[in-house]
Design a protein around this motif. Structure first.
Motif, PDB file in Angstrom:
ATOM      1  N   ARG A   1     -57.181 -76.631 -24.450  1.00  0.00           N
ATOM      2  CA  ARG A   1     -57.275 -75.956 -25.744  1.00  0.00           C
ATOM      3  C   ARG A   1     -55.930 -75.345 -26.143  1.00  0.00           C
ATOM      4  O   ARG A   1     -55.514 -75.424 -27.312  1.00  0.00           O
ATOM      5  CB  ARG A   1     -58.365 -74.884 -25.680  1.00  0.00           C
ATOM      6  N   GLN A   2     -55.225 -74.756 -25.198  1.00  0.00           N
ATOM      7  CA  GLN A   2     -53.917 -74.175 -25.492  1.00  0.00           C
ATOM      8  C   GLN A   2     -52.927 -75.254 -25.923  1.00  0.00           C
ATOM      9  O   GLN A   2     -52.159 -75.064 -26.871  1.00  0.00           O
ATOM     10  CB  GLN A   2     -53.400 -73.427 -24.259  1.00  0.00           C
TER      11      GLN A   2
ATOM     12  N   ALA B   1     -53.691 -78.127 -27.299  1.00  0.00           N
ATOM     13  CA  ALA B   1     -54.113 -78.609 -28.614  1.00  0.00           C
ATOM     14  C   ALA B   1     -53.654 -77.662 -29.720  1.00  0.00           C
ATOM     15  O   ALA B   1     -53.212 -78.107 -30.789  1.00  0.00           O
ATOM     16  CB  ALA B   1     -55.634 -78.770 -28.643  1.00  0.00           C
ATOM     17  N   LYS B   2     -53.731 -76.382 -29.467  1.00  0.00           N
ATOM     18  CA  LYS B   2     -53.298 -75.398 -30.470  1.00  0.00           C
ATOM     19  C   LYS B   2     -51.786 -75.435 -30.662  1.00  0.00           C
ATOM     20  O   LYS B   2     -51.287 -75.395 -31.781  1.00  0.00           O
ATOM     21  CB  LYS B   2     -53.766 -74.007 -30.047  1.00  0.00           C
ATOM     22  N   GLU B   3     -51.044 -75.562 -29.559  1.00  0.00           N
ATOM     23  CA  GLU B   3     -49.582 -75.607 -29.639  1.00  0.00           C
ATOM     24  C   GLU B   3     -49.099 -76.842 -30.383  1.00  0.00           C
ATOM     25  O   GLU B   3     -48.153 -76.773 -31.168  1.00  0.00           O
ATOM     26  CB  GLU B   3     -48.986 -75.603 -28.228  1.00  0.00           C
TER      27      GLU B   3
ATOM     28  N   LYS C   1     -50.954 -78.686 -32.437  1.00  0.00           N
ATOM     29  CA  LYS C   1     -51.762 -78.883 -33.647  1.00  0.00           C
ATOM     30  C   LYS C   1     -52.578 -80.176 -33.560  1.00  0.00           C
ATOM     31  O   LYS C   1     -52.634 -80.968 -34.502  1.00  0.00           O
ATOM     32  CB  LYS C   1     -50.873 -78.878 -34.891  1.00  0.00           C
TER      33      LYS C   1
ATOM     34  N   ASN D   1     -56.004 -82.136 -33.528  1.00  0.00           N
ATOM     35  CA  ASN D   1     -57.194 -81.866 -34.331  1.00  0.00           C
ATOM     36  C   ASN D   1     -58.509 -82.255 -33.677  1.00  0.00           C
ATOM     37  O   ASN D   1     -59.575 -81.791 -34.099  1.00  0.00           O
ATOM     38  CB  ASN D   1     -57.080 -82.593 -35.679  1.00  0.00           C
TER      39      ASN D   1
ATOM     40  N   ARG E   1     -65.356 -72.451 -28.305  1.00  0.00           N
ATOM     41  CA  ARG E   1     -63.992 -71.944 -28.454  1.00  0.00           C
ATOM     42  C   ARG E   1     -63.064 -72.992 -29.054  1.00  0.00           C
ATOM     43  O   ARG E   1     -62.149 -72.654 -29.800  1.00  0.00           O
ATOM     44  CB  ARG E   1     -63.472 -71.468 -27.097  1.00  0.00           C
ATOM     45  N   PHE E   2     -63.279 -74.261 -28.732  1.00  0.00           N
ATOM     46  CA  PHE E   2     -62.514 -75.324 -29.383  1.00  0.00           C
ATOM     47  C   PHE E   2     -62.819 -75.342 -30.882  1.00  0.00           C
ATOM     48  O   PHE E   2     -61.917 -75.429 -31.711  1.00  0.00           O
ATOM     49  CB  PHE E   2     -62.856 -76.682 -28.771  1.00  0.00           C
TER      50      PHE E   2
ATOM     51  N   ALA F   1     -61.288 -72.633 -32.788  1.00  0.00           N
ATOM     52  CA  ALA F   1     -59.843 -72.838 -32.947  1.00  0.00           C
ATOM     53  C   ALA F   1     -59.521 -73.923 -33.961  1.00  0.00           C
ATOM     54  O   ALA F   1     -58.349 -74.251 -34.177  1.00  0.00           O
ATOM     55  CB  ALA F   1     -59.216 -73.187 -31.602  1.00  0.00           C
TER      56      ALA F   1
ATOM     57  N   ILE G   1     -60.639 -77.144 -33.825  1.00  0.00           N
ATOM     58  CA  ILE G   1     -60.536 -78.453 -33.178  1.00  0.00           C
ATOM     59  C   ILE G   1     -61.912 -79.104 -33.162  1.00  0.00           C
ATOM     60  O   ILE G   1     -62.871 -78.534 -32.639  1.00  0.00           O
ATOM     61  CB  ILE G   1     -60.007 -78.310 -31.735  1.00  0.00           C
TER      62      ILE G   1
END
Length: 241
Positions: free
Chosen positions: A17-18, A20-22, A24, A26, A55-56, A59, A61
């Motif tokens: 998840r981290q 994916a967030k960094e 971007k 989707n 949580r995904f 965020a 995703i």
């Protein structure tokens, strides 16, 4: 207060998840067998996995879950992923999706390989990706042990990106065709393997090393132990022969 094994799974999902967030990213695709025991599901396990999927989604995703053979009950079409349908896309039958202009054919576990082949013949050439949960006959479960069931490699149209669950061992089967393997070591059959999760970005695939515990077998030799720091094996499953 939770099982350490379950904590290992949650930690790996957090790392994904981290990332994916960094970057971007989707979409998250989980290619089946979220649960090990299809006929007995612990409510604590269910709640923690549900929370991690949530949580995904929180965020931003989108999560796509493919039903694997271990997610299904012994007979019929019922499965353990029904509870996730309020959060994620659950592919429990062959389905074609369009995700941001990318066409994805999702094929969950199907008891009859001929049914998988039928879907590939009918829709594979119309897709950019296929995600499946199936075996491939020519692939070895371990060196010298062929799978023996599933589809043939030539059943997958060339030029199609294929990411496949079911086989615990990560491997590149052919250009653009991958078994992603399991996220964590499952048992002693995984001894000596490195586990990964895959990132696809604009035609490039990168495999990131998972950091969960390994199954490690040590040979008892007095000379060897004099030069071994046992702290190096902390957190792993270790067997001494």
């Amino acid at each position: 207060g939770i099982n350490q094994r379950l904590s290992d799974v949650a930690n790996e999902l957090k790392r994904i998840r981290q990332l994916a967030k960094e970057k971007k990213i989707n979409y998250l695709f989980i290619l089946g067998d979220i649960f090990q025991d299809r006929n007995r599901l612990d409510i604590v396990v269910l709640n923690i996995i549900h929370r991690e999927i949530w949580r995904f989604v929180k965020a931003g995703i989108k999560v796509i879950l493919l039903v694997g053979n271990h997610d299904r009950v012994g007979v019929g079409t019922q499965h353990a992923l029904e509870v996730f349908k309020d959060l994620a896309v659950v592919a429990d039958k062959p389905t074609r999706y369009d995700f941001s202009g990318t066409k994805v054919l999702a094929i969950p576990f199907m008891p009859e390989p001929k049914d998988v082949v039928k879907e590939l013949k009918q829709y594979g050439s119309k897709a950019d990706f296929v995600i499946m949960h199936t075996g491939i006959k020519s692939v070895e479960l371990q060196p010298g042990v062929p799978w023996g069931e599933g589809i043939r490699l030539k059943d997958i149209p060339k030029g199609l990106w294929a990411f496949i669950g079911h086989q615990h061992r990560h491997m590149r089967v052919r250009k653009r065709v991958y078994f992603v393997g399991s996220l964590l070591h499952c048992d002693w059959g995984d001894e000596g393997q490195q586990k990964y999760f895959a990132e696809w970005d604009n035609g490039k695939v990168r495999f990131h090393e998972a950091q969960g515990p390994h199954f490690i077998r040590l040979r008892w030799k007095e000379k060897y132990w004099k030069h071994t720091n046992l702290e190096d094996f902390s957190g792993h499953f270790v067997k001494i022969d």
